[in-house]
Each structure stands twice: as C-alpha cells, then as structure tokens.
Design a protein around this motif. Structure first.
Motif, PDB file in Angstrom:
ATOM      1  N   TYR A   7      47.594 -32.880  15.774  1.00 19.49           N
ATOM      2  CA  TYR A   7      46.336 -32.482  16.247  1.00 19.49           C
ATOM      3  C   TYR A   7      45.995 -30.823  15.689  1.00 19.49           C
ATOM      4  O   TYR A   7      47.270 -30.286  16.104  1.00 19.49           O
ATOM      5  N   GLY A  41      37.972 -31.302   8.768  1.00 18.85           N
ATOM      6  CA  GLY A  41      38.444 -32.588   9.139  1.00 18.85           C
ATOM      7  C   GLY A  41      38.790 -33.716   8.226  1.00 18.85           C
ATOM      8  O   GLY A  41      39.938 -34.309   8.209  1.00 18.85           O
ATOM      9  N   LYS A  42      38.167 -33.657   6.937  1.00 17.65           N
ATOM     10  CA  LYS A  42      38.624 -34.438   5.960  1.00 17.65           C
ATOM     11  C   LYS A  42      40.133 -34.231   5.473  1.00 17.65           C
ATOM     12  O   LYS A  42      40.759 -35.128   5.143  1.00 17.65           O
ATOM     13  N   CYS A  70      42.492 -32.751   6.978  1.00 14.95           N
ATOM     14  CA  CYS A  70      43.368 -32.944   8.166  1.00 14.95           C
ATOM     15  C   CYS A  70      43.609 -34.657   7.952  1.00 14.95           C
ATOM     16  O   CYS A  70      44.639 -35.127   8.251  1.00 14.95           O
ATOM     17  N   ASN A  71      42.574 -35.169   8.141  1.00 14.78           N
ATOM     18  CA  ASN A  71      42.833 -36.766   8.051  1.00 14.78           C
ATOM     19  C   ASN A  71      43.672 -37.212   6.765  1.00 14.78           C
ATOM     20  O   ASN A  71      44.500 -37.998   7.032  1.00 14.78           O
ATOM     21  N   GLY A 130      46.863 -36.951   7.929  1.00 15.22           N
ATOM     22  CA  GLY A 130      47.418 -37.893   8.946  1.00 15.22           C
ATOM     23  C   GLY A 130      47.500 -36.656  10.256  1.00 15.22           C
ATOM     24  O   GLY A 130      48.034 -37.127  11.111  1.00 15.22           O
ATOM     25  N   LYS A 177      44.497 -34.984  13.316  1.00 19.00           N
ATOM     26  CA  LYS A 177      43.115 -35.114  13.580  1.00 19.00           C
ATOM     27  C   LYS A 177      42.734 -33.561  14.062  1.00 19.00           C
ATOM     28  O   LYS A 177      43.600 -32.879  14.359  1.00 19.00           O
ATOM     29  N   TYR A 178      41.657 -33.400  13.601  1.00 22.46           N
ATOM     30  CA  TYR A 178      40.933 -31.988  13.808  1.00 22.46           C
ATOM     31  C   TYR A 178      40.146 -32.010  14.794  1.00 22.46           C
ATOM     32  O   TYR A 178      39.059 -32.954  14.783  1.00 22.46           O
ATOM     33  N   ALA A 186      34.296 -38.893  12.726  1.00 24.07           N
ATOM     34  CA  ALA A 186      35.435 -39.405  12.341  1.00 24.07           C
ATOM     35  C   ALA A 186      36.358 -38.302  11.877  1.00 24.07           C
ATOM     36  O   ALA A 186      37.742 -38.504  11.284  1.00 24.07           O
ATOM     37  N   ASN A 187      35.619 -37.253  11.293  1.00 25.75           N
ATOM     38  CA  ASN A 187      36.349 -35.905  10.728  1.00 25.75           C
ATOM     39  C   ASN A 187      36.589 -34.781  11.791  1.00 25.75           C
ATOM     40  O   ASN A 187      37.700 -33.820  11.732  1.00 25.75           O
TER      41      ASN A 187
END
Length: 185
Positions: A91, A117-118, A120-121, A124, A126-127, A155-156
């Motif tokens: 995270y 967030g995108k 980070c996703n 792998g 999470k932001y 989601a992001n």
C-alpha cells in the motif's frame, strides 16, 4: 538520513514487541529513512518485519494546479511506485493534501489521485488517501472530502480511515486494514 537515526535498533525494538509488519512514513529522494528500497527491505527482513505500507505524497505545485497538468507529478510517482514495490510495500497512503482554493483545482487533484491509483494498481500496489479535519470544510459550495469521494474511483483510490463521526453522527467507516482479511489474520 537523520543524524543518529538507527533503523536496526528501531526494527529490533519493533520485533521484540511482537510486531511483524509496519507502515513507513519517510520516503524521500528514492530512499526510505536514508536507505535504498532494497536496503530498507533487507534491514526490515533481518528482524522478521514486513514493510506493508508507506505514507508518501507529492502534492501538485500551484502551477500544475492552475494548468490542470500533472504530467511531472506522475513522472515522480512512477519512480516512487517502483521504489515502494522494491521495498515490499502493498500500500501507498497519501497522508496529506493541501486545501485547494477552487473546485476546478480539487477536480484536478481527484483526477491526479485516480491516475496515481491506476499506476499503483498496475504495479500490484493499492493507493489510498488519509484524510484530516481540513477535508471537512467547503471548497466553494462542496465539502472537500465529499467531493473527493464522489470524484475518485474506489477501484483506484482507497480511504485510509476508521469510523468517521461528525457532531455525534457516523458519516462513514472502515479502513484498508479491516477490509483486508490477510492483514487481519
């Protein structure tokens, strides 16, 4: 690296108290507490610790906010995300956002958070965002935190918060940790 700052003694102390994981809060210039991501992770692992999260941010400059262009900010995040992944983080939590003067600036910030967030996703990780009391005030005619929730994609961008109570009324609740069964085990 702060003078006299000894990660070994701190990590040993955490391990001796029974901790197995922790959240860092000192990412700067590609390092955690003066160590490369790999050195930081190795030092933690030497004591049986896992760095799972980090408070980290790069606020937009006044010029970036005015232009609505956060390209340079995303370049910084590209390296920061790679460094957090190398350090073993699951995270990244943004611990602070300056209060913007306009809703247009706040929209830019929300768009920026969504893009981070995108990224980070894709890596792998999470932001999330950790709010404070100043997000409870209005920017123009909208409560800052409410606007942020409405304009970021869950989601992001996760919320790093516990039960939120205003004037005795619960207005929201939950946390990253509570919703991650693996971390609760």
């Amino acid at each position: 690296h702060r003078a006299g700052y000894q990660l070994d003694s701190i990590f040993k102390g955490l391990a001796d108290m029974g901790y197995s994981s922790f959240e860092a809060a000192n990412y700067s210039n590609g390092k955690f507490y003066g160590k490369t991501p790999e050195e930081f992770k190795a030092t933690a692992e030497k004591y049986g610790l896992t760095p799972i999260s980090s408070h980290c941010n790069r606020n937009l400059t006044a010029e970036e906010l005015a232009a609505g262009d956060f390209t340079e900010g995303l370049k910084w995040w590209e390296q920061a995300i790679a460094d957090h992944k190398a350090a073993g983080m699951k995270y990244i939590v943004n611990p602070w956002q300056n209060r913007p003067g306009t809703l247009a600036e706040l929209k830019t910030i929300c768009d920026y958070f969504n893009e981070i967030g995108k990224m980070c996703n894709a890596a792998g990780i999470k932001y999330g965002y950790h709010n404070h009391s100043h997000e409870m005030v209005k920017v123009e005619d909208k409560v800052m935190l409410e606007y942020m929730i409405e304009n970021t994609d869950p989601a992001n961008v996760l919320a790093d918060a516990y039960d939120m109570v205003c004037n005795g009324v619960e207005v929201g609740g939950g946390s990253i940790r509570i919703h991650d069964a693996e971390l609760q085990a």
